[in-house]
Design a protein around this motif. Structure first.
Motif, PDB file in Angstrom:
ATOM      1  N   MET A  16       9.030  -5.688  -9.283  1.00  0.00           N
ATOM      2  CA  MET A  16       9.070  -4.518 -10.178  1.00  0.00           C
ATOM      3  C   MET A  16       8.174  -3.413  -9.637  1.00  0.00           C
ATOM      4  O   MET A  16       6.955  -3.519  -9.639  1.00  0.00           O
ATOM      5  CB  MET A  16       8.541  -4.917 -11.556  1.00  0.00           C
ATOM      6  N   ARG A  17       8.836  -2.378  -9.184  1.00  0.00           N
ATOM      7  CA  ARG A  17       8.107  -1.306  -8.539  1.00  0.00           C
ATOM      8  C   ARG A  17       8.868  -0.047  -8.883  1.00  0.00           C
ATOM      9  O   ARG A  17      10.095  -0.026  -8.868  1.00  0.00           O
ATOM     10  CB  ARG A  17       8.143  -1.580  -7.031  1.00  0.00           C
ATOM     11  N   GLU A  18       8.142   1.019  -9.205  1.00  0.00           N
ATOM     12  CA  GLU A  18       8.835   2.240  -9.573  1.00  0.00           C
ATOM     13  C   GLU A  18       8.765   3.218  -8.401  1.00  0.00           C
ATOM     14  O   GLU A  18       7.693   3.420  -7.831  1.00  0.00           O
ATOM     15  CB  GLU A  18       8.250   2.832 -10.839  1.00  0.00           C
ATOM     16  N   GLU A  19       9.916   3.792  -8.084  1.00  0.00           N
ATOM     17  CA  GLU A  19      10.100   4.565  -6.852  1.00  0.00           C
ATOM     18  C   GLU A  19       9.005   5.617  -6.600  1.00  0.00           C
ATOM     19  O   GLU A  19       8.418   5.641  -5.554  1.00  0.00           O
ATOM     20  CB  GLU A  19      11.489   5.228  -6.877  1.00  0.00           C
ATOM     21  N   ASN A  20       8.753   6.454  -7.593  1.00  0.00           N
ATOM     22  CA  ASN A  20       7.839   7.567  -7.336  1.00  0.00           C
ATOM     23  C   ASN A  20       6.456   7.371  -7.940  1.00  0.00           C
ATOM     24  O   ASN A  20       5.763   8.347  -8.216  1.00  0.00           O
ATOM     25  CB  ASN A  20       8.457   8.875  -7.843  1.00  0.00           C
ATOM     26  N   CYS A  21       6.067   6.114  -8.105  1.00  0.00           N
ATOM     27  CA  CYS A  21       4.788   5.844  -8.763  1.00  0.00           C
ATOM     28  C   CYS A  21       3.700   5.650  -7.706  1.00  0.00           C
ATOM     29  O   CYS A  21       3.753   4.724  -6.894  1.00  0.00           O
ATOM     30  CB  CYS A  21       4.914   4.604  -9.640  1.00  0.00           C
ATOM     31  N   ILE A  22       2.699   6.522  -7.737  1.00  0.00           N
ATOM     32  CA  ILE A  22       1.634   6.460  -6.724  1.00  0.00           C
ATOM     33  C   ILE A  22       0.846   5.156  -6.822  1.00  0.00           C
ATOM     34  O   ILE A  22       0.458   4.582  -5.798  1.00  0.00           O
ATOM     35  CB  ILE A  22       0.705   7.693  -6.810  1.00  0.00           C
ATOM     36  N   PHE A  23       0.612   4.662  -8.038  1.00  0.00           N
ATOM     37  CA  PHE A  23      -0.161   3.421  -8.177  1.00  0.00           C
ATOM     38  C   PHE A  23       0.637   2.202  -7.717  1.00  0.00           C
ATOM     39  O   PHE A  23       0.049   1.222  -7.257  1.00  0.00           O
ATOM     40  CB  PHE A  23      -0.701   3.261  -9.601  1.00  0.00           C
ATOM     41  N   CYS A  24       1.979   2.228  -7.821  1.00  0.00           N
ATOM     42  CA  CYS A  24       2.792   1.150  -7.224  1.00  0.00           C
ATOM     43  C   CYS A  24       2.544   1.123  -5.719  1.00  0.00           C
ATOM     44  O   CYS A  24       2.365   0.054  -5.128  1.00  0.00           O
ATOM     45  CB  CYS A  24       4.276   1.365  -7.489  1.00  0.00           C
ATOM     46  N   LYS A  25       2.538   2.308  -5.114  1.00  0.00           N
ATOM     47  CA  LYS A  25       2.360   2.395  -3.656  1.00  0.00           C
ATOM     48  C   LYS A  25       0.961   1.959  -3.251  1.00  0.00           C
ATOM     49  O   LYS A  25       0.780   1.229  -2.271  1.00  0.00           O
ATOM     50  CB  LYS A  25       2.644   3.821  -3.164  1.00  0.00           C
ATOM     51  N   ILE A  26      -0.038   2.377  -3.993  1.00  0.00           N
ATOM     52  CA  ILE A  26      -1.422   1.985  -3.678  1.00  0.00           C
ATOM     53  C   ILE A  26      -1.604   0.486  -3.908  1.00  0.00           C
ATOM     54  O   ILE A  26      -2.133  -0.226  -3.045  1.00  0.00           O
ATOM     55  CB  ILE A  26      -2.432   2.792  -4.525  1.00  0.00           C
ATOM     56  N   ALA A  27      -1.147   0.001  -5.047  1.00  0.00           N
ATOM     57  CA  ALA A  27      -1.358  -1.414  -5.394  1.00  0.00           C
ATOM     58  C   ALA A  27      -0.712  -2.337  -4.361  1.00  0.00           C
ATOM     59  O   ALA A  27      -1.234  -3.403  -4.051  1.00  0.00           O
ATOM     60  CB  ALA A  27      -0.810  -1.698  -6.795  1.00  0.00           C
ATOM     61  N   ASN A  28       0.422  -1.901  -3.807  1.00  0.00           N
ATOM     62  CA  ASN A  28       1.144  -2.742  -2.856  1.00  0.00           C
ATOM     63  C   ASN A  28       0.827  -2.410  -1.389  1.00  0.00           C
ATOM     64  O   ASN A  28       1.481  -2.912  -0.477  1.00  0.00           O
ATOM     65  CB  ASN A  28       2.645  -2.674  -3.142  1.00  0.00           C
ATOM     66  N   SER A  88      -6.126   2.613   0.364  1.00  0.00           N
ATOM     67  CA  SER A  88      -7.101   2.901  -0.696  1.00  0.00           C
ATOM     68  C   SER A  88      -8.390   2.172  -0.358  1.00  0.00           C
ATOM     69  O   SER A  88      -8.397   1.264   0.470  1.00  0.00           O
ATOM     70  CB  SER A  88      -6.582   2.386  -2.035  1.00  0.00           C
ATOM     71  N   LYS A  89      -9.465   2.562  -1.002  1.00  0.00           N
ATOM     72  CA  LYS A  89     -10.738   1.845  -0.857  1.00  0.00           C
ATOM     73  C   LYS A  89     -10.669   0.634  -1.785  1.00  0.00           C
ATOM     74  O   LYS A  89     -10.940   0.731  -2.979  1.00  0.00           O
ATOM     75  CB  LYS A  89     -11.913   2.745  -1.244  1.00  0.00           C
ATOM     76  N   THR A  90     -10.255  -0.481  -1.215  1.00  0.00           N
ATOM     77  CA  THR A  90     -10.021  -1.683  -2.013  1.00  0.00           C
ATOM     78  C   THR A  90     -11.289  -2.522  -2.144  1.00  0.00           C
ATOM     79  O   THR A  90     -11.963  -2.806  -1.146  1.00  0.00           O
ATOM     80  CB  THR A  90      -8.889  -2.513  -1.365  1.00  0.00           C
ATOM     81  N   LEU A  91     -11.594  -2.912  -3.380  1.00  0.00           N
ATOM     82  CA  LEU A  91     -12.773  -3.746  -3.649  1.00  0.00           C
ATOM     83  C   LEU A  91     -12.392  -5.211  -3.788  1.00  0.00           C
ATOM     84  O   LEU A  91     -13.217  -6.097  -3.556  1.00  0.00           O
ATOM     85  CB  LEU A  91     -13.454  -3.302  -4.950  1.00  0.00           C
ATOM     86  N   TYR A  92     -11.154  -5.455  -4.206  1.00  0.00           N
ATOM     87  CA  TYR A  92     -10.706  -6.824  -4.453  1.00  0.00           C
ATOM     88  C   TYR A  92      -9.178  -6.811  -4.508  1.00  0.00           C
ATOM     89  O   TYR A  92      -8.577  -5.838  -4.952  1.00  0.00           O
ATOM     90  CB  TYR A  92     -11.264  -7.327  -5.791  1.00  0.00           C
ATOM     91  N   GLU A  93      -8.581  -7.927  -4.068  1.00  0.00           N
ATOM     92  CA  GLU A  93      -7.123  -8.031  -4.125  1.00  0.00           C
ATOM     93  C   GLU A  93      -6.738  -9.489  -4.308  1.00  0.00           C
ATOM     94  O   GLU A  93      -7.355 -10.367  -3.697  1.00  0.00           O
ATOM     95  CB  GLU A  93      -6.538  -7.502  -2.801  1.00  0.00           C
ATOM     96  N   THR A 103      -1.740 -10.628  -7.785  1.00  0.00           N
ATOM     97  CA  THR A 103      -1.306  -9.893  -8.983  1.00  0.00           C
ATOM     98  C   THR A 103      -1.915  -8.502  -9.102  1.00  0.00           C
ATOM     99  O   THR A 103      -1.299  -7.596  -9.661  1.00  0.00           O
ATOM    100  CB  THR A 103      -1.709 -10.716 -10.242  1.00  0.00           C
ATOM    101  N   PHE A 104      -3.155  -8.344  -8.611  1.00  0.00           N
ATOM    102  CA  PHE A 104      -3.892  -7.095  -8.834  1.00  0.00           C
ATOM    103  C   PHE A 104      -4.517  -6.571  -7.544  1.00  0.00           C
ATOM    104  O   PHE A 104      -4.802  -7.338  -6.621  1.00  0.00           O
ATOM    105  CB  PHE A 104      -5.060  -7.322  -9.816  1.00  0.00           C
ATOM    106  N   ARG A 105      -4.780  -5.248  -7.537  1.00  0.00           N
ATOM    107  CA  ARG A 105      -5.667  -4.652  -6.547  1.00  0.00           C
ATOM    108  C   ARG A 105      -6.688  -3.826  -7.328  1.00  0.00           C
ATOM    109  O   ARG A 105      -6.333  -3.125  -8.286  1.00  0.00           O
ATOM    110  CB  ARG A 105      -4.881  -3.752  -5.586  1.00  0.00           C
ATOM    111  N   VAL A 106      -7.951  -3.910  -6.907  1.00  0.00           N
ATOM    112  CA  VAL A 106      -9.009  -3.104  -7.526  1.00  0.00           C
ATOM    113  C   VAL A 106      -9.449  -2.077  -6.496  1.00  0.00           C
ATOM    114  O   VAL A 106      -9.814  -2.440  -5.365  1.00  0.00           O
ATOM    115  CB  VAL A 106     -10.206  -3.974  -7.958  1.00  0.00           C
ATOM    116  N   ILE A 107      -9.395  -0.783  -6.878  1.00  0.00           N
ATOM    117  CA  ILE A 107      -9.684   0.297  -5.923  1.00  0.00           C
ATOM    118  C   ILE A 107     -10.744   1.243  -6.477  1.00  0.00           C
ATOM    119  O   ILE A 107     -10.925   1.340  -7.695  1.00  0.00           O
ATOM    120  CB  ILE A 107      -8.408   1.123  -5.610  1.00  0.00           C
ATOM    121  N   LEU A 108     -11.388   1.961  -5.570  1.00  0.00           N
ATOM    122  CA  LEU A 108     -12.281   3.036  -6.014  1.00  0.00           C
ATOM    123  C   LEU A 108     -11.437   4.224  -6.468  1.00  0.00           C
ATOM    124  O   LEU A 108     -10.457   4.593  -5.806  1.00  0.00           O
ATOM    125  CB  LEU A 108     -13.210   3.467  -4.876  1.00  0.00           C
ATOM    126  N   ASP A 109     -11.831   4.829  -7.588  1.00  0.00           N
ATOM    127  CA  ASP A 109     -11.183   6.037  -8.114  1.00  0.00           C
ATOM    128  C   ASP A 109     -11.585   7.221  -7.231  1.00  0.00           C
ATOM    129  O   ASP A 109     -12.769   7.357  -6.888  1.00  0.00           O
ATOM    130  CB  ASP A 109     -11.636   6.244  -9.573  1.00  0.00           C
TER     131      ASP A 109
END
Ligand code: 5GP
Ligand code: ZN
Length: 138
Positions: free
Chosen positions: A1-13, A18-23, A26-32
């Protein structure tokens, strides 16, 4: 499940770096990129859910477990003095990216934010509170 134009789908996957702290699976944790304070991070599910209403119950439980784990680690590593969890749903509530996310906001005694994020307390009467209680529970 991924939405075509969703920036967070692209970052999460991992399609956008991104500046990833944990992955995990199921989840990715990034710096805002627009942090409220030093270390402000976001928990992103890898699957697309627009908001809390769409998020399955089991995932909501997983988000809170991960938030606790991240808050503990970040508090140790950043030596912050407190921590806010913030989660916005809907434009009226300040949501700007419509892919569920939980904000992890380390707080410092001298940070530039108001101590209490968010609202001015109202002064409802007992009757108003009772009317609201009735609306919700009945
Ligand atoms: P919301 O207002 O929807 O609760 O929060 C959206 C958050 O996402 C904001 O704090 C904003 O700074 C952050 N944000 C928006 N676009 C990006 C991006 O491309 N990368 C990262 N890391 N954060 C983003
Ligand atoms: Zn998405």
């Amino acid at each position: 499940m991924r939405e075509e134009n969703c920036i967070f789908c692209k970052i999460a996957n991992g399609e956008i770096p991104s500046k990833t702290l944990y992955e995990n699976d199921t989840f990715r944790v990034i710096l805002d990129v627009g942090p409220a304070t030093k270390g402000h991070a976001l928990i992103l599910p890898k699957k697309h859910f627009a908001d809390l209403y769409e998020l399955p119950e089991e995932m909501a439980a997983e988000v809170m477990k991960l938030a606790k784990k991240m808050a503990e680690t970040m508090t140790k590593k950043l030596s912050c003095d407190g921590f806010n969890l913030v989660q916005n749903n809907g434009e009226a509530a300040g949501q700007t990216v419509f892919h569920f996310h939980m904000h992890l906001i380390p707080r410092y005694k001298d940070d530039s934010q108001k101590e209490k994020l968010g609202w001015t307390p109202g002064k409802p009467s007992h009757e108003e509170l009772e009317n609201i209680r009735t609306m919700i529970v009945e």
